[in-house]
Design an enzyme around this catalytic site. Structure first.
Site, PDB file in Angstrom:
ATOM      1  N   LYS A 122       6.106 -44.862  -2.487  1.00 38.99           N
ATOM      2  CA  LYS A 122       5.384 -45.924  -1.051  1.00 38.99           C
ATOM      3  C   LYS A 122       6.747 -47.449  -2.076  1.00 38.99           C
ATOM      4  O   LYS A 122       7.460 -47.986  -1.565  1.00 38.99           O
ATOM      5  CB  LYS A 122       4.718 -46.381  -1.561  1.00 38.99           C
ATOM      6  CG  LYS A 122       4.127 -46.997  -2.971  1.00 38.99           C
ATOM      7  CD  LYS A 122       2.541 -47.425  -2.389  1.00 38.99           C
ATOM      8  CE  LYS A 122       1.833 -47.955  -3.017  1.00 38.99           C
ATOM      9  NZ  LYS A 122      -0.190 -47.770  -3.427  1.00 38.99           N
TER      10      LYS A 122
ATOM     11  N   ARG B  89     -11.911 -52.405  -3.121  1.00 35.80           N
ATOM     12  CA  ARG B  89     -10.443 -51.647  -2.043  1.00 35.80           C
ATOM     13  C   ARG B  89     -11.335 -50.645  -1.087  1.00 35.80           C
ATOM     14  O   ARG B  89     -12.511 -51.217  -1.086  1.00 35.80           O
ATOM     15  CB  ARG B  89      -8.963 -52.333  -2.763  1.00 35.80           C
ATOM     16  CG  ARG B  89      -8.198 -52.162  -1.907  1.00 35.80           C
ATOM     17  CD  ARG B  89      -6.532 -52.119  -2.142  1.00 35.80           C
ATOM     18  NE  ARG B  89      -6.830 -50.498  -2.626  1.00 35.80           N
ATOM     19  CZ  ARG B  89      -5.036 -50.137  -2.479  1.00 35.80           C
ATOM     20  NH1 ARG B  89      -4.409 -50.696  -2.604  1.00 35.80           N
ATOM     21  NH2 ARG B  89      -4.911 -48.780  -2.792  1.00 35.80           N
TER      22      ARG B  89
HETATM   23  C1  LIG Z   1       0.044 -47.252  -4.772  1.00 34.42           C
HETATM   24  C2  LIG Z   1      -1.462 -46.790  -4.822  1.00 34.42           C
HETATM   25  C3  LIG Z   1      -1.061 -45.927  -6.035  1.00 34.42           C
HETATM   26  C4  LIG Z   1      -0.305 -45.672  -7.081  1.00 34.42           C
HETATM   27  O1  LIG Z   1      -0.102 -46.911  -7.551  1.00 34.42           O
HETATM   28  P1  LIG Z   1       0.764 -46.941  -8.844  1.00 34.42           P
HETATM   29  O2  LIG Z   1       0.474 -48.250  -9.964  1.00 34.42           O
HETATM   30  O3  LIG Z   1       2.323 -47.678  -8.524  1.00 34.42           O
HETATM   31  O4  LIG Z   1       0.803 -46.144  -9.775  1.00 34.42           O
HETATM   32  C5  LIG Z   1      -2.318 -45.214  -6.422  1.00 34.42           C
HETATM   33  N1  LIG Z   1      -2.659 -44.844  -5.842  1.00 34.42           N
HETATM   34  C6  LIG Z   1      -3.389 -45.738  -4.256  1.00 34.42           C
HETATM   35  C7  LIG Z   1      -4.288 -44.837  -2.930  1.00 34.42           C
HETATM   36  C8  LIG Z   1      -1.840 -46.358  -3.724  1.00 34.42           C
HETATM   37  O5  LIG Z   1      -2.180 -47.140  -2.290  1.00 34.42           O
END
Ligand SMILES: *Cc1c(COP(=O)(O)O)cnc(C)c1O
Length: 366
Positions: free
Chosen positions: A49, A144
């Site tokens: 993402k 969250r």
């Molecule tokens: C963005 C996200 C991740 C990845 O997080 P990083 O810190 O980039 O490894 C994993 N799980 C969820 C639910 C996320 O929103």
């Protein structure tokens, strides 16, 4: 696909701003992390993402032994599928209602935390005569997404009744909103919840997804990881960093992303503005120290394209003064920069995020 893209950049040799992306560094980090995590039987969803569904990076991910590619936008998953990326896809953000049919048809897994959404997802899956695989998110302290641990039984009982939903597993997400650290304590709690669900409902959970890049220290120090067998990793693949230590992880590489921007004005000017101070274009009141006359340059890039807090000039003596939506102002201690000169910056996640989305920034893969 990659070579075709490189070909088109030849016609763009003079085009700036551009972000130069080292696929080699990203691949090194991915391979290293996969090797480490495999030692404790943990599978990885490679999270894309941060780079706006870059098909070059998605292709790289798909060529390795990952569980799936993760993104929070169903549009991005559709783009990667349309680009022919051969991987499974995981939707990381609980879906909105208008996304449900796309989730059924494009996401192999989605993270969920609301029974009303899961029920609607079941109906959408039924319509297409499919099964939607979900990971039920559990709230373990970061506040969250996730259901309360006290409601687990009730949720599972209801999910088990939905014929077109497959409960692939459970998961949790820490750190992101409130900085709550993954520890043996909260990870063991997740394992215990998984164990209890399996015993009580006589089902098997394939995926116990313990978190994200911030789970690295927990993983490294853990003698046993319990039932946790999956993580969703973005930052440490792309940037080689540990979000908890706020530093690079030994054995991984940083600086996979480099920004080049062009000087469009360069003059000696005062450091202190002249006239009656009010608010800036973004409603701030800048506090500026008088440093006398200085070498000031403007770059053809702005806040629309990047978060300047996430960029660090490569050349010593250059410093970021500020930016508006379309102009970025820097100071150069040693010399007056030339108009047309290119200034380079190393980047953190927060800068790359916007740069990769901006249509005004050329993406070059090396
Ligand atoms: C963005 C996200 C991740 C990845 O997080 P990083 O810190 O980039 O490894 C994993 N799980 C969820 C639910 C996320 O929103």
């Amino acid at each position: 696909m990659r070579s075709a893209w490189k070909g088109s950049t030849i016609n763009n040799v003079n085009v700036f701003p551009r972000i130069i992306i080292s696929l080699e560094i990203i691949e090194h980090n991915l391979e290293t992390l996969l090797r480490w995590y495999r030692e404790k039987d943990i599978q990885i969803t490679a999270v894309i993402k941060g780079v706006c569904a870059s098909s070059e990076i998605a292709e790289l991910f798909s060529n390795h032994n990952i569980h799936s590619i993760g993104d929070s936008h169903i549009q991005s998953i559709k783009i990667m599928k349309d680009a022919g990326i051969d991987a499974r896809f995981m939707l990381l953000r609980p879906p909105m209602r208008h996304e449900l049919e796309d989730v059924v048809n494009n996401a192999d897994f989605s993270l969920n935390s609301e029974i009303s959404t899961i029920t609607r997802l079941n109906a959408a899956a039924e319509k297409f005569d499919k099964k939607a695989s979900i990971i039920l998110m559990i709230e373990l302290g970061d506040l969250r997404e996730g259901i309360l641990p006290t409601r687990v039984d009730e949720y599972i009982a209801r999910i088990c009744k939905l014929a077109n939903i497959h409960l692939a597993g459970i998961g949790t997400n820490l750190v992101c909103l409130n900085g709550i650290k993954p520890t043996p304590n909260n990870m063991n709690r997740l394992s215990a919840i998984a164990q209890k669900i399996e015993e009580k409902f006589d089902i098997h959970l394939d995926i116990i997804s313990g978190g994200n890049s911030a789970n690295y220290q927990w993983f490294r120090d853990a003698d046993q990881v319990g039932r946790v067998n999956h993580l969703r990793i973005g930052e440490s693949i792309l940037f080689g960093t540990d979000p908890i230590a706020k530093s690079k992880i030994d054995g991984l590489k940083g600086n996979a992303f480099l920004l080049s921007a062009e000087v469009i004005e360069s003059k000696r000017k005062a450091s202190l503005p002249e006239g009656i101070p009010t608010f800036t274009a973004f409603g701030d009141k800048p506090r500026i120290k008088d440093e006398g006359e200085m070498n000031r340059a403007i770059l053809g890039i702005g806040l629309q394209d990047l978060d300047i807090k996430g960029c660090k000039p490569v050349e010593k003596g250059i410093r970021v003064i500020g930016a508006t939506s379309d102009h970025m102002v820097i100071a150069s201690r040693k010399r007056l920069l030339q108009v047309g000169e290119i200034v380079q910056f190393n980047l953190t996640y927060r800068a790359v995020l916007r740069l990769m989305i901006s249509p005004y920034v050329l993406k070059v893969y090396s």
